[in-house]
Design a protein around this motif. Structure first.
Motif, PDB file in Angstrom:
ATOM      1  N   MET A 185      14.425   5.572 -15.255  1.00 12.32           N
ATOM      2  CA  MET A 185      14.385   7.031 -15.351  1.00 12.32           C
ATOM      3  C   MET A 185      13.995   7.461 -16.760  1.00 12.32           C
ATOM      4  SD  MET A 185      14.491   9.961 -14.051  1.00 12.32           S
ATOM      5  CE  MET A 185      15.075   9.661 -12.415  1.00 12.32           C
ATOM      6  N   LEU A 186      14.541   6.806 -17.769  1.00 10.67           N
ATOM      7  CA  LEU A 186      14.204   7.138 -19.145  1.00 10.67           C
ATOM      8  C   LEU A 186      12.721   6.862 -19.429  1.00 10.67           C
ATOM      9  CD1 LEU A 186      15.222   8.194 -21.816  1.00 10.67           C
ATOM     10  CD2 LEU A 186      15.928   5.881 -22.398  1.00 10.67           C
ATOM     11  N   ARG A 187      12.205   5.766 -18.919  1.00  9.82           N
ATOM     12  CA  ARG A 187      10.777   5.459 -19.118  1.00  9.82           C
ATOM     13  C   ARG A 187       9.911   6.502 -18.415  1.00  9.82           C
ATOM     14  NH1 ARG A 187       6.658   0.889 -17.948  1.00  9.82           N
ATOM     15  NH2 ARG A 187       5.099   1.519 -19.457  1.00  9.82           N
ATOM     16  N   TYR A 188      10.330   6.943 -17.242  1.00  8.43           N
ATOM     17  CA  TYR A 188       9.600   7.982 -16.528  1.00  8.43           C
ATOM     18  C   TYR A 188       9.552   9.262 -17.368  1.00  8.43           C
ATOM     19  CZ  TYR A 188       8.608  11.717 -13.250  1.00  8.43           C
ATOM     20  OH  TYR A 188       8.081  12.828 -12.654  1.00  8.43           O
ATOM     21  N   VAL A 189      10.692   9.648 -17.938  1.00  8.04           N
ATOM     22  CA  VAL A 189      10.756  10.870 -18.742  1.00  8.04           C
ATOM     23  C   VAL A 189       9.858  10.744 -19.980  1.00  8.04           C
ATOM     24  CG1 VAL A 189      12.280  12.286 -20.179  1.00  8.04           C
ATOM     25  CG2 VAL A 189      13.040  11.539 -17.923  1.00  8.04           C
ATOM     26  N   MET A 220       6.501  12.915 -20.916  1.00  4.38           N
ATOM     27  CA  MET A 220       6.334  13.604 -22.202  1.00  4.38           C
ATOM     28  C   MET A 220       5.014  13.219 -22.844  1.00  4.38           C
ATOM     29  SD  MET A 220      10.129  13.502 -23.890  1.00  4.38           S
ATOM     30  CE  MET A 220       9.583  14.309 -25.374  1.00  4.38           C
ATOM     31  N   ILE A 221       4.652  11.945 -22.762  1.00  8.60           N
ATOM     32  CA  ILE A 221       3.387  11.479 -23.327  1.00  8.60           C
ATOM     33  C   ILE A 221       2.216  12.143 -22.614  1.00  8.60           C
ATOM     34  CG2 ILE A 221       1.853   9.468 -23.526  1.00  8.60           C
ATOM     35  CD1 ILE A 221       4.380   7.810 -24.125  1.00  8.60           C
ATOM     36  N   ARG A 222       2.256  12.151 -21.287  1.00  9.93           N
ATOM     37  CA  ARG A 222       1.173  12.793 -20.526  1.00  9.93           C
ATOM     38  C   ARG A 222       1.050  14.271 -20.878  1.00  9.93           C
ATOM     39  NH1 ARG A 222       2.118   8.781 -16.791  1.00  9.93           N
ATOM     40  NH2 ARG A 222       3.911   9.682 -15.767  1.00  9.93           N
ATOM     41  N   HIS A 223       2.179  14.939 -21.008  1.00  7.01           N
ATOM     42  CA  HIS A 223       2.170  16.361 -21.347  1.00  7.01           C
ATOM     43  C   HIS A 223       1.585  16.585 -22.746  1.00  7.01           C
ATOM     44  CE1 HIS A 223       3.452  20.530 -21.510  1.00  7.01           C
ATOM     45  NE2 HIS A 223       3.996  20.276 -22.693  1.00  7.01           N
ATOM     46  N   ARG A 224       2.000  15.772 -23.703  1.00  4.64           N
ATOM     47  CA  ARG A 224       1.533  15.927 -25.082  1.00  4.64           C
ATOM     48  C   ARG A 224       0.045  15.618 -25.215  1.00  4.64           C
ATOM     49  NH1 ARG A 224       5.335  16.506 -29.346  1.00  4.64           N
ATOM     50  NH2 ARG A 224       3.417  16.742 -30.514  1.00  4.64           N
ATOM     51  N   LEU A 265       7.013   8.334 -29.583  1.00  3.83           N
ATOM     52  CA  LEU A 265       7.031   8.325 -28.118  1.00  3.83           C
ATOM     53  C   LEU A 265       6.335   7.085 -27.565  1.00  3.83           C
ATOM     54  CD1 LEU A 265       6.349  12.028 -27.094  1.00  3.83           C
ATOM     55  CD2 LEU A 265       8.471  10.744 -26.878  1.00  3.83           C
ATOM     56  N   ARG A 266       5.217   6.706 -28.161  1.00  7.37           N
ATOM     57  CA  ARG A 266       4.508   5.503 -27.699  1.00  7.37           C
ATOM     58  C   ARG A 266       5.343   4.249 -27.931  1.00  7.37           C
ATOM     59  NH1 ARG A 266      -0.072   6.601 -25.609  1.00  7.37           N
ATOM     60  NH2 ARG A 266      -1.289   8.367 -26.297  1.00  7.37           N
ATOM     61  N   ARG A 267       5.997   4.192 -29.093  1.00  6.05           N
ATOM     62  CA  ARG A 267       6.859   3.029 -29.367  1.00  6.05           C
ATOM     63  C   ARG A 267       8.028   2.975 -28.405  1.00  6.05           C
ATOM     64  NH1 ARG A 267       5.955   4.617 -34.812  1.00  6.05           N
ATOM     65  NH2 ARG A 267       8.024   5.532 -34.870  1.00  6.05           N
ATOM     66  N   MET A 268       8.618   4.133 -28.095  1.00  4.03           N
ATOM     67  CA  MET A 268       9.735   4.177 -27.155  1.00  4.03           C
ATOM     68  C   MET A 268       9.282   3.739 -25.768  1.00  4.03           C
ATOM     69  SD  MET A 268      12.870   4.648 -26.398  1.00  4.03           S
ATOM     70  CE  MET A 268      13.561   5.417 -27.824  1.00  4.03           C
ATOM     71  N   HIS A 278      -2.280  16.540 -23.388  1.00  4.33           N
ATOM     72  CA  HIS A 278      -3.062  17.737 -23.062  1.00  4.33           C
ATOM     73  C   HIS A 278      -3.071  18.742 -24.201  1.00  4.33           C
ATOM     74  CE1 HIS A 278      -3.826  16.615 -18.945  1.00  4.33           C
ATOM     75  NE2 HIS A 278      -2.554  16.312 -18.797  1.00  4.33           N
ATOM     76  N   TYR A 279      -2.088  18.687 -25.086  1.00  2.00           N
ATOM     77  CA  TYR A 279      -1.941  19.719 -26.107  1.00  2.00           C
ATOM     78  C   TYR A 279      -2.074  19.209 -27.531  1.00  2.00           C
ATOM     79  CZ  TYR A 279      -0.333  22.278 -22.098  1.00  2.00           C
ATOM     80  OH  TYR A 279      -0.262  22.867 -20.879  1.00  2.00           O
ATOM     81  N   GLY A 280      -2.471  17.965 -27.718  1.00  2.23           N
ATOM     82  CA  GLY A 280      -2.640  17.457 -29.074  1.00  2.23           C
ATOM     83  C   GLY A 280      -2.222  16.008 -29.176  1.00  2.23           C
ATOM     84  N   PRO A 281      -2.072  15.517 -30.385  1.00  2.00           N
ATOM     85  CA  PRO A 281      -1.735  14.104 -30.558  1.00  2.00           C
ATOM     86  C   PRO A 281      -0.322  13.787 -30.072  1.00  2.00           C
ATOM     87  CG  PRO A 281      -1.713  15.236 -32.671  1.00  2.00           C
ATOM     88  CD  PRO A 281      -2.230  16.210 -31.659  1.00  2.00           C
ATOM     89  N   VAL A 282      -0.171  12.580 -29.573  1.00  2.00           N
ATOM     90  CA  VAL A 282       1.127  12.107 -29.100  1.00  2.00           C
ATOM     91  C   VAL A 282       1.828  11.431 -30.275  1.00  2.00           C
ATOM     92  CG1 VAL A 282       2.294  10.547 -27.503  1.00  2.00           C
ATOM     93  CG2 VAL A 282       0.241  11.767 -26.778  1.00  2.00           C
ATOM     94  N   PRO A 283       3.059  11.828 -30.576  1.00  2.00           N
ATOM     95  CA  PRO A 283       3.773  11.182 -31.682  1.00  2.00           C
ATOM     96  C   PRO A 283       3.930   9.683 -31.436  1.00  2.00           C
ATOM     97  CG  PRO A 283       4.935  13.168 -30.961  1.00  2.00           C
ATOM     98  CD  PRO A 283       3.846  12.910 -29.967  1.00  2.00           C
ATOM     99  N   ASP A 284       3.755   8.916 -32.489  1.00  2.00           N
ATOM    100  CA  ASP A 284       3.881   7.462 -32.388  1.00  2.00           C
ATOM    101  C   ASP A 284       5.256   7.042 -31.889  1.00  2.00           C
ATOM    102  OD1 ASP A 284       1.298   6.965 -33.199  1.00  2.00           O
ATOM    103  OD2 ASP A 284       1.849   6.800 -35.315  1.00  2.00           O
TER     104      ASP A 284
END
Length: 126
Positions: free
Chosen positions: A10-14, A18-22, A32-35, A24-30
């Protein structure tokens, strides 16, 4: 705190949402990718990965992230105008009126730079 496999999924899904949402609106924070990568590894360990298909994303998937010229300029410590000038060296692609770059290529270019000078430009960054 201990997470069981259902909580980790569930946490990975969330985090993935968040990554997919970000994206669309700009760079994804590193972070989030590391998590996301860490959760994938944890899920693989928790599940025992008997299925034969790894849950961990490949290194190329983790590295492939499209970024714009503003982010590239920040990474290289130069102006956006300079980024447009060296866009071909960075394997940039013109999409409409905006340049798009692969974060991994830019990071490699930044790592290979010596003393703030690139191969074609023999002076300090403008």
């Amino acid at each position: 705190m201990f997470l069981d496999i259902d909580d980790a999924r569930m946490l990975r899904y969330v985090v993935s949402e968040m990554i997919r949402h970000r994206q669309h609106y700009g760079p994804v924070p590193d972070v989030l990718r590391r998590m996301d990568a860490r959760l994938a590894i944890e899920l693989e360990l928790l599940s025992g990965s008997d299925t034969g298909t790894p849950l961990t994303p490949s290194l190329s998937e983790l590295k492939s992230e499209s970024i714009g010229s503003a982010e590239v300029a920040r990474m290289l410590g130069c102006s956006q105008r300079r980024v447009r000038y060296i866009a071909k060296d960075l394997d940039g692609q013109l999409v409409g009126k905006a340049w798009v770059f692969d974060r991994a290529v830019v990071a490699e270019y930044a790592a290979n730079r010596k003393g703030g000078v690139d191969a074609k430009f023999k002076g300090p960054w403008p």
